[in-house]
Scaffold this active site. Structure first.
Site, short mmCIF file in Angstrom:
data_model
loop_
_atom_site.label_atom_id
_atom_site.label_comp_id
_atom_site.label_asym_id
_atom_site.label_seq_id
_atom_site.Cartn_x
_atom_site.Cartn_y
_atom_site.Cartn_z
N GLU A 114 0.94 -1.23 0.05
CA GLU A 114 0.19 0.49 -0.10
C GLU A 114 0.61 1.13 -0.33
OE1 GLU A 114 -2.94 0.23 3.70
OE2 GLU A 114 -2.67 -2.60 2.66
N LYS A 159 2.39 4.55 1.20
CA LYS A 159 2.15 5.36 2.42
C LYS A 159 1.86 6.60 2.64
CE LYS A 159 5.30 5.49 6.77
NZ LYS A 159 5.09 6.93 6.80
N ASP A 193 1.34 10.20 3.43
CA ASP A 193 2.38 11.28 4.76
C ASP A 193 1.18 12.24 5.18
OD1 ASP A 193 4.10 11.74 6.09
OD2 ASP A 193 5.38 13.54 4.53
N TYR A 216 -7.46 2.27 6.00
CA TYR A 216 -6.40 0.81 5.65
C TYR A 216 -6.11 -0.04 6.85
CZ TYR A 216 -3.19 3.94 8.71
OH TYR A 216 -2.28 4.36 9.56
N LYS A 244 11.32 3.41 2.85
CA LYS A 244 11.42 4.58 2.62
C LYS A 244 11.74 5.09 1.19
CE LYS A 244 9.13 6.54 6.13
NZ LYS A 244 9.62 7.30 7.06
N CYS A 255 15.25 45.65 13.02
CA CYS A 255 14.96 45.38 11.87
C CYS A 255 16.02 45.66 10.55
CB CYS A 255 13.44 46.05 11.73
SG CYS A 255 12.95 45.96 10.11
N CYS A 268 14.01 49.10 8.32
CA CYS A 268 14.27 50.59 8.63
C CYS A 268 14.79 50.53 10.49
CB CYS A 268 12.43 50.98 9.10
SG CYS A 268 12.15 49.58 10.32
N CYS A 270 8.80 43.85 13.17
CA CYS A 270 9.18 45.16 13.22
C CYS A 270 7.67 45.50 13.58
CB CYS A 270 10.01 45.19 11.92
SG CYS A 270 10.10 47.13 11.74
N CYS A 283 8.20 51.69 8.36
CA CYS A 283 8.75 50.68 8.03
C CYS A 283 8.62 50.42 6.53
CB CYS A 283 8.86 49.05 8.85
SG CYS A 283 10.69 48.49 8.08
S1 IVH Z 1 -0.05 0.63 9.08
C1 IVH Z 1 0.44 -2.29 12.89
N1 IVH Z 1 -0.88 1.53 6.20
O1 IVH Z 1 2.76 5.52 8.99
C2 IVH Z 1 0.53 -0.66 11.78
N2 IVH Z 1 0.21 2.89 8.12
O2 IVH Z 1 4.96 5.12 11.23
C3 IVH Z 1 0.29 0.59 11.68
N3 IVH Z 1 0.51 5.26 7.39
O3 IVH Z 1 1.81 5.89 11.70
C4 IVH Z 1 0.32 0.80 10.51
N4 IVH Z 1 -0.27 4.81 5.21
O4 IVH Z 1 0.04 6.66 10.19
C5 IVH Z 1 -0.36 2.21 7.39
N5 IVH Z 1 -1.01 2.38 4.28
C6 IVH Z 1 -0.86 2.46 5.51
C7 IVH Z 1 -0.29 3.83 6.19
C8 IVH Z 1 -0.06 3.95 7.09
C9 IVH Z 1 -0.05 6.28 6.12
C10 IVH Z 1 1.32 5.99 8.38
C11 IVH Z 1 0.55 5.64 9.96
C12 IVH Z 1 1.64 5.37 10.66
C13 IVH Z 1 2.86 5.21 10.19
C14 IVH Z 1 4.22 4.18 10.17
#
Ligand code: IVH
Length: 679
Positions: free
Chosen positions: A118, A120, A122, A230, A323, A417, A420, A435, A440
């Protein structure tokens, strides 16, 4: 219950169902079926009925999405099941180690595991509790054990169902997922904050987190958060034996049928090679997504195997976050400059040895404010980690202390500042250094540039350089002075001929026709971006009305919270500002809505109900969407193409095939004037 209330109840339920369905199609499926104007009409009907019969209000009513009263502080809540975080893998070797470990523990299961990949997202994690299918609690992750109860704010997120889809929901369901902001909304918020002179959010995650913890849920509602689910937990079922067939994949599908938005870019992978391919693909492709993803979450698919692997102290063993390679890099800080914005805020900026990050050369990075400098303990000559991601302004993330040169001097924010020379202030409780010298030149220049900007008075030809000259030659001391300029006065400026000067004078003259909302925005009052200015001027139709309003009156405007209201109130009460308004009046700027037509007024009489219009060609005064709004406000429908069902075709200049078709079908033609008469 009387027969009348019974009828009302029926109607209320019917309205709720219709609105819930429309909302789901719009926010979750991204496939709207109901026109906005009809949605608004039904919503208002429901609101009116609920106001008359408050006993009919239910927790899952669409009207309950936006909290009316700001919370004073959030309650702590204990998570029944802790929200674990994920172990990170920064390269594919680390993924391999994770996979090997998992496989070892799972050896005696007959098959090798499959994985679900999936994106991740942000954003900020949320835990949602549903009792008998109704959303009863929304909480932040907090430290994973204790979070904050933010139910009211969660209810403003349109893609979170207040009620689960489907018959006979389990008694208790907990859904977890990520609340996030699209990149467009994130940029919009920052743009607004910039215009209003507020500190910018560093990234969409901070913006989402900050928004969720806003005390005023009206502001949360404005920010358009979104949510991808999720994780699905049904405690009742968790106690039962998990069969080999239950999987994370099925849970995601189930979440979708329950009415949640689940990220569509998920994939089942049967081995590590496929997982790696997925990671590589999304490392590239993520730049085309409308939201930010910082990695891939890989989860072992069969729930029985997840259970077997369990958790370490901190992480599940059955999941890991890969990551994407960093868009961060080290470089040296050559010096720090301090910029003064139009609100007087001082922003420290690190001047860097140039580096290539996320495809662009970065030479400067923001250090945000005084607090951030203290936190970083920045010294001149320090090597720092700089991050640039997507459209985000490059920022200094941290200092590599081990590389600090001997005798390096700590950077201190100036006490005066830089523009000015007047002493600056550091308001208690604020991270910003400001400031406050009214004259100014940096503040004045900033205000002038803002006044002339495209969304404000849109004065073409007055840019940074010209403003600098106007200020330094003392031709202009306030925005009102622009209206005392003449061609002769302008011609004393460098490289300014009569022709250019006349052009600028014309642009200044044209700005007098800009509407009141733009003037209000142009004044640069803190927290008043163009959207807020529009909202405020819809209610306060003239500067007199606004000057007489109390902060509470202003707060009565939909979408305007107490902080914004107070800022406006304060501005109009300052004698210097009242003088400025008087001068703008004399200069004949629009300080009231024009009597002509207010396109934003919602016309409650629906005398064009059932009538279908098509607009074609360029109308003499109305823009096409203005004409559309007028028709819709009177209950009419506007469609794109002419058919037998069309009642009227509004015809402007250079109308083409639609006009011909209308004539062929014998449909009534209207000019703009005739349309206005009809309205
Ligand atoms: S699973 C035990 N799935 O990433 C399972 N997390 O450090 C934990 N996050 O705090 C989470 N997308 O906020 C999962 N598809 C995804 C995610 C996801 C974003 C975030 C989540 C979690 C952090 C993990």
């Amino acid at each position: 219950m009387t027969e009348a209330t019974q009828k009302m109840q029926q109607r209320v339920e019917e309205l709720r169902k219709l609105l819930q369905k429309a909302s789901y199609e719009y926010y979750v499926l991204d496939a709207p079926t109901m026109e906005d104007s009809i949605y608004d009409q039904l919503y208002r009907e429901l609101q009116d009925l609920e106001q008359k019969y408050p006993e009919l209000i239910t927790l899952d009513s669409p009207t309950q999405r936006v909290g009316e009263r700001p919370a004073t502080q959030f309650q702590s809540v204990q998570h029944n099941i802790p929200l674990y975080s994920l172990e990170n893998a920064f390269n594919f070797n680390e993924l391999k180690t994770w996979q090997d470990r998992g496989q070892k523990i799972a050896t005696n299961s007959s098959k090798l595991p499959t994985y679900v990949c999936e994106l991740k997202i942000d954003g900020s994690a949320l835990a949602l509790t549903y009792e008998n299918g109704i959303l009863v609690r929304g909480a932040t992750r907090g430290d994973g054990i204790t979070g904050e109860e933010i139910t009211q704010n969660v209810k403003t997120i349109r893609s979170i169902p207040l009620k689960l889809e489907g018959e006979n929901p389990p008694a208790l369901v907990e859904v977890r997922g990520e609340a996030f902001l699209s990149l467009t909304v994130f940029e919009q918020i920052n743009q607004e904050r910039k215009q209003a002179g507020e500190a910018l959010f560093a990234n969409p995650r901070n913006a989402a987190g900050g928004t969720l913890r806003q005390l005023d849920s009206k502001i949360v509602a404005q920010r358009k958060l979104d949510f991808f689910a999720y994780t699905l937990q049904i405690p009742q079922q968790d106690n039962l034996e998990i069969t080999d067939f239950q999987t994370q994949w099925d849970n995601l599908e189930l979440l979708q049928t329950m009415g949640f938005k689940v990220n569509p870019n998920r994939q089942v992978c049967s081995n590590l090679e496929e997982v790696i391919k997925y990671c590589e693909y999304w490392d590239q492709e993520r730049h085309n997504l409308p939201y930010m993803t910082d990695g891939v979450v890989i989860k072992i698919n069969p729930l029985s195997l997840q259970k077997k692997l369990g958790f370490t102290q901190k992480f599940p063993r059955w999941a890991i976050a890969y990551k994407y390679p960093a868009e961060e890099a080290p470089t040296q800080v050559k010096s720090v400059t301090v910029q003064v914005g139009r609100t007087g805020a001082l922003t420290p900026v690190a001047e860097l040895n140039p580096i290539l990050l996320a495809g662009t050369t970065v030479q400067r990075a923001t250090l945000h404010n005084r607090d951030r400098i203290t936190e970083l303990d920045l010294h001149l000559g320090d090597t720092v980690i700089v991050r640039k991601a997507g459209e985000i302004i490059p920022e200094v993330l941290r200092v590599l202390l081990e590389l600090r040169p001997k005798d390096a001097k700590r950077f201190e924010m100036p006490t005066h500042c830089p523009e000015c020379g007047q002493p600056v202030v550091q308001p208690v409780g604020e991270a910003v250094t400001r400031c406050i010298n009214e004259s100014c030149p940096a503040i004045l220049q900033g205000s002038l540039i803002h006044w002339c900007s495209r969304d404000a008075l849109d004065i073409n030809g007055i840019g940074d350089k010209l403003v600098q000259q106007l200020v330094s030659k003392k031709l202009v001391n306030s925005v009102a002075d622009l209206y005392d300029l003449t061609v002769e006065k302008l011609m004393v400026l460098d490289r300014m001929g009569e022709k250019s000067a006349t052009k600028i004078m014309n642009a200044i003259a044209t700005s007098k026709t800009q509407p009141w909302s733009r003037v209000l925005y142009g004044l640069g009052i803190r927290h008043v971006g163009s959207v807020n200015a529009e909202l405020i001027t819809q209610k306060f139709k003239s500067v007199e009305q606004l000057t007489q309003a109390s902060a509470t009156d202003i707060e009565g405007v939909y979408g305007i919270g107490p902080e914004i209201a107070y800022s406006v109130y304060q501005w109009f009460n300052l004698p210097a500002n009242q003088d400025l308004i008087e001068r703008l009046k004399l200069a004949e700027l629009q300080l009231a809505n024009s009597e002509k037509i207010n396109y934003n007024i919602i016309n409650r009489s629906q005398y064009l109900a059932g009538k279908t219009f098509v607009i074609t060609g360029t109308l003499p005064t109305l823009k096409r969407d203005e004409a559309k709004k007028l028709i819709q406000n009177a209950g009419g429908k506007v469609t794109e193409s002419v058919s037998k069902k069309t009642d009227y075709v509004v015809v402007g200049e250079e109308a083409g095939s639609k006009l011909k078709k209308a004539q062929d079908l014998g449909i009534t033609l209207l000019s703009e004037e005739e349309l206005l008469t009809l309205l």
